[in-house]
Scaffold this active site. Structure first.
Site, PDB file in Angstrom:
ATOM      1  N   LYS A   1       0.134   6.003  10.369  1.00 35.33           N
ATOM      2  CA  LYS A   1       1.112   6.147   9.297  1.00 35.33           C
ATOM      3  C   LYS A   1       0.584   5.569   7.985  1.00 35.33           C
ATOM      4  O   LYS A   1      -0.221   4.651   7.980  1.00 35.33           O
ATOM      5  CB  LYS A   1       2.416   5.435   9.683  1.00 35.33           C
ATOM      6  CG  LYS A   1       3.126   6.041  10.879  1.00 35.33           C
ATOM      7  CD  LYS A   1       4.390   5.262  11.220  1.00 35.33           C
ATOM      8  CE  LYS A   1       5.104   5.896  12.431  1.00 35.33           C
ATOM      9  NZ  LYS A   1       6.314   5.137  12.824  1.00 35.33           N
TER      10      LYS A   1
ATOM     11  N   LYS B   1      -2.644   2.468   4.816  1.00 33.37           N
ATOM     12  CA  LYS B   1      -2.835   3.302   6.008  1.00 33.37           C
ATOM     13  C   LYS B   1      -3.102   2.400   7.209  1.00 33.37           C
ATOM     14  O   LYS B   1      -4.077   1.639   7.227  1.00 33.37           O
ATOM     15  CB  LYS B   1      -3.978   4.289   5.783  1.00 33.37           C
ATOM     16  CG  LYS B   1      -4.137   5.291   6.921  1.00 33.37           C
ATOM     17  CD  LYS B   1      -4.922   6.527   6.493  1.00 33.37           C
ATOM     18  CE  LYS B   1      -6.370   6.261   6.241  1.00 33.37           C
ATOM     19  NZ  LYS B   1      -7.135   7.512   5.998  1.00 33.37           N
TER      20      LYS B   1
ATOM     21  N   GLY C   1      -3.679  11.881  11.863  1.00 26.75           N
ATOM     22  CA  GLY C   1      -4.361  11.505  13.087  1.00 26.75           C
ATOM     23  C   GLY C   1      -4.713  10.038  13.145  1.00 26.75           C
ATOM     24  O   GLY C   1      -4.840   9.449  14.218  1.00 26.75           O
TER      25      GLY C   1
ATOM     26  N   ASP D   1     -15.146  16.737   5.663  1.00 29.53           N
ATOM     27  CA  ASP D   1     -13.771  17.166   5.923  1.00 29.53           C
ATOM     28  C   ASP D   1     -13.056  17.433   4.598  1.00 29.53           C
ATOM     29  O   ASP D   1     -11.925  17.012   4.388  1.00 29.53           O
ATOM     30  CB  ASP D   1     -13.022  16.095   6.723  1.00 29.53           C
ATOM     31  CG  ASP D   1     -11.755  16.650   7.382  1.00 29.53           C
ATOM     32  OD1 ASP D   1     -11.653  17.892   7.526  1.00 29.53           O
ATOM     33  OD2 ASP D   1     -10.872  15.849   7.743  1.00 29.53           O
TER      34      ASP D   1
END
Length: 662
Positions: free
Chosen positions: A61, A79, A58, A176
């Protein structure tokens, strides 16, 4: 860019790779955080070449890149925020704020960030084996039961660090936690990653929650979030429980199998299947590896983590301890005759032995294990050179018992290196003796975060040497005498020692010399147990012809009849716990009264425990916490060994006290 980072309390300046070297011996960790120029990112990724993409999410890449650090090449994961990403800048800022300050072997290191106009980029250490999720559900990797257990333990330690040990005043709720966010190093060490949704939370908050709309990943999210709107540390614990089931069953947190109308959560599926044959729950690859007792404990731990009431779930410190004991239980079971497993026909014929059974007493230390094959034998001349011929300038004032010297060596070979180029070690000199042999053979077999690591040894005609990891913060005895330590830190140190004892006792190892000078403190004041010269292993009771130990910490029963038992260690621990509470030495100056006598008298007469609490603490402690620790200590120093708690009970009590009275 500097102003953004400074606004989040991160002290760093833009730097080239050569000005901020990344070295394995850095005291800040292997990869200190820094700001990185876009030009360096482009060079590392060959201008964001698509062939270097190793993942998508989300956020955007993720590229594999190579960055120059001084004269070395560092492989990194880069990232890059997608300009159309729904996660956006808020998660980027959270990730920078959180990870730039976190340093733990089970937390992925954030090496740096790049902010240039619309570009927002994060640079991490590269985790070559990818995510646990990929191995479980995409690659079909063969994962043994011991490897799965150790991955869970690593992930649990990372989460425990976030919740309780980031700093004295605050912890971090991950929010998360899932198998996709557990990344694996080349060595299979697991590290927790992705802190975009994380929240800092003061450790002293009684309610311990963040009020916010639920965010996270379905299947791992605590149902209580939707009922109460409260995100707590126990929400992460729930997610960890889901992970345990995922590892055991090799089933996704939410999945739709053939014949099912709707996707089903793993927890709900487990609830419907747990009463059936275990064959329907456990991944077929590992069924023959799991010992019956280990499986029962593992499932019980998962169920406790998934308890409907958050307050009934264990904290992550307790989860980690349970996993450690569970692993040791599995290892112990593997050594039992017949190699029992839950699906073996031998289960009923070979019942698991009771911990209460006593082995036959033996004479003096009899059955040492063979030396650890990974323990390095180092040339005496090399260690002599590394310590500058055992120079007094290199001597460590008695942080360790005996003559101990600081030295700098190459990490892999333990060969001498220039000062601060390699790693710091502690070199201890011994005359040839049974104590040296005991410490080398027993300590060389042990691997636990709360036990000092023995790196190597050297034999010489007239002298033997042992090489340990270096502990920069002295011993508990020295630190206690020279510094004012908060009650929180004292309790955490005692918990660390209790973890070490529980580990030893599960292996039937008696330390035999528990005292404050044998408790060493690392840079974070975490406790590591040393001083294994009197250690014994094998049966649970040893009859020794010569009584040795430090006066005041020796079990009276051992002093009178020479019987050294696991409960002898408990007595020594109890005295140390009393010292932590009172700040006093074993003997009082007035009335020739011992600390144990005084504590027992107060406990028996139910007098106010406040009268012996260390005055240096002032009023900065929970009286209930100290009182419960005091009661536990008095049980530990009972004259009758049978009345003393086990090390596992001591650890459980201390962790509950710490969790309840922060």
């Amino acid at each position: 860019m500097a102003s953004f980072v400074t606004s989040y309390g991160i002290e760093s300046e833009p730097a080239t790779s050569s000005s901020v070297p990344v070295t394995s011996s850095s005291v800040q960790g292997p990869h200190p955080f820094r700001l990185i120029e876009l030009s360096e990112i482009r060079k590392a990724t060959e201008n964001f070449d698509e062939s270097l993409v190793i993942g998508k999410g989300g956020f955007g890449k993720v590229y594999k890149g190579n960055m120059i650090n001084g004269e070395s090449l560092l492989v990194v994961a880069i990232k890059r925020l997608d300009s159309e990403s729904r996660q956006g800048a808020a998660e980027f800022e959270t990730e920078v704020k959180m990870l730039s300050t976190l340093r733990h072997r089970n937390i992925v290191s954030l090496i740096g960030c790049c902010i240039h106009e619309q570009e927002k980029i994060l640079v991490y250490e590269y985790m070559s084996k990818g995510s646990l999720y990929d191995h479980l559900h995409k690659r079909g990797t063969s994962l043994s039961w011991p490897r799965r257990l150790n991955i869970c333990l690593d992930a649990g330690r990372g989460l425990s660090y976030l919740h309780n040990h980031v700093a004295v005043d605050y912890g971090v709720i991950h929010r998360d936690f899932k198998s996709e966010n557990i990344l694996l190093h080349e060595s299979w060490t697991a590290k927790v990653s992705d802190f975009g949704l994380s929240k800092a939370c003061p450790t002293n908050m009684l309610s311990d929650y963040v009020s916010e709309s639920g965010k996270g990943t379905f299947g791992y999210m605590d149902p209580n979030i939707f009922r109460s709107g409260k995100i707590t540390r126990k929400s992460d614990v729930f997610a960890f429980g889901v992970l345990l089931l995922e590892v055991l069953c090799r089933r996704r947190a939410v999945s739709k199998n053939l014949g099912e109308q709707e996707p089903q959560g793993l927890v709900a599926w487990f609830q419907t299947k747990k009463e059936e044959n275990l064959d329907h729950i456990v991944d077929s690859e590992i069924r023959s590896e799991i010992h019956r007792k280990c499986l029962e404990q593992f499932i019980r731990l998962a169920e406790n983590c998934l308890h409907d009431k958050p307050e009934e779930r264990p904290n992550m410190d307790m989860v980690v301890t349970t996993l450690e004991l569970l692993i040791f239980s599995q290892e112990k079971a593997n050594t039992q005759a017949g190699g029992k497993t839950i699906f073996s026909r031998l289960v009923d014929r070979l019942p698991f032995p009771s911990r209460g059974e006593k082995s036959e007493m033996i004479e003096v230390r009899a059955h040492f294990q063979s030396p650890n094959p990974t323990l390095k034998e180092v040339k005496f001349a090399d260690l002599k050179k590394a310590t500058k011929n055992f120079s007094m300038d290199m001597r460590i004032p008695p942080t360790y018992v005996g003559r101990v010297f600081l030295a700098w060596v190459e990490q892999n070979t333990l060969a001498p290196s220039k000062e601060r180029d390699g790693i710091a070690i502690a070199v201890k000199r011994h005359i040839p003796s049974a104590k040296w042999l005991a410490e080398k053979n027993i300590l060389g077999q042990l691997a636990h975060p709360n036990i000092i690591k023995l790196l190597g040894y050297s034999n010489n005609e007239n002298e033997n040497l042992l090489v340990y990891e270096y502990m920069p913060n002295k011993s508990f005895l020295e630190f206690f005498c020279t510094e004012t330590i908060s009650w929180e830190i004292r309790l955490l140190i005692m918990i660390g020692v209790a973890r070490a004892l529980a580990y030893l006792h599960l292996k039937n190892i008696i330390h035999g010399g528990l005292e404050p000078s044998h408790i060493l403190l690392d840079e974070d004041l975490s406790a590591k147990l040393g001083g294994f010269g009197l250690a014994t292993n094998g049966p649970e009771t040893h009859v020794l012809t010569e009584v040795e130990g430090r006066r005041g910490y020796m079990d009276p029963n051992y002093q009178s009849n020479g019987q050294l038992t696991l409960k002898s260690d408990i007595y020594g621990f109890g005295v140390m716990l009393l010292k932590s509470i009172t700040g006093r030495s074993f003997f009082f100056l007035h009335e020739n009264q011992t600390l144990v006598d005084c504590a027992t008298g107060i406990h028996t007469n139910r007098r106010n425990v406040k009268e012996i609490i260390d005055p240096r603490l002032e009023d900065n402690y929970s009286l209930q916490s100290v009182s419960e620790c005091f009661s536990l200590a008095v049980r530990c120093v009972s004259n009758n060994p049978a009345d003393r708690p086990s090390s596992e009970e001591v650890l459980q009590n201390l962790e509950q006290i710490h969790a309840l009275y922060k």
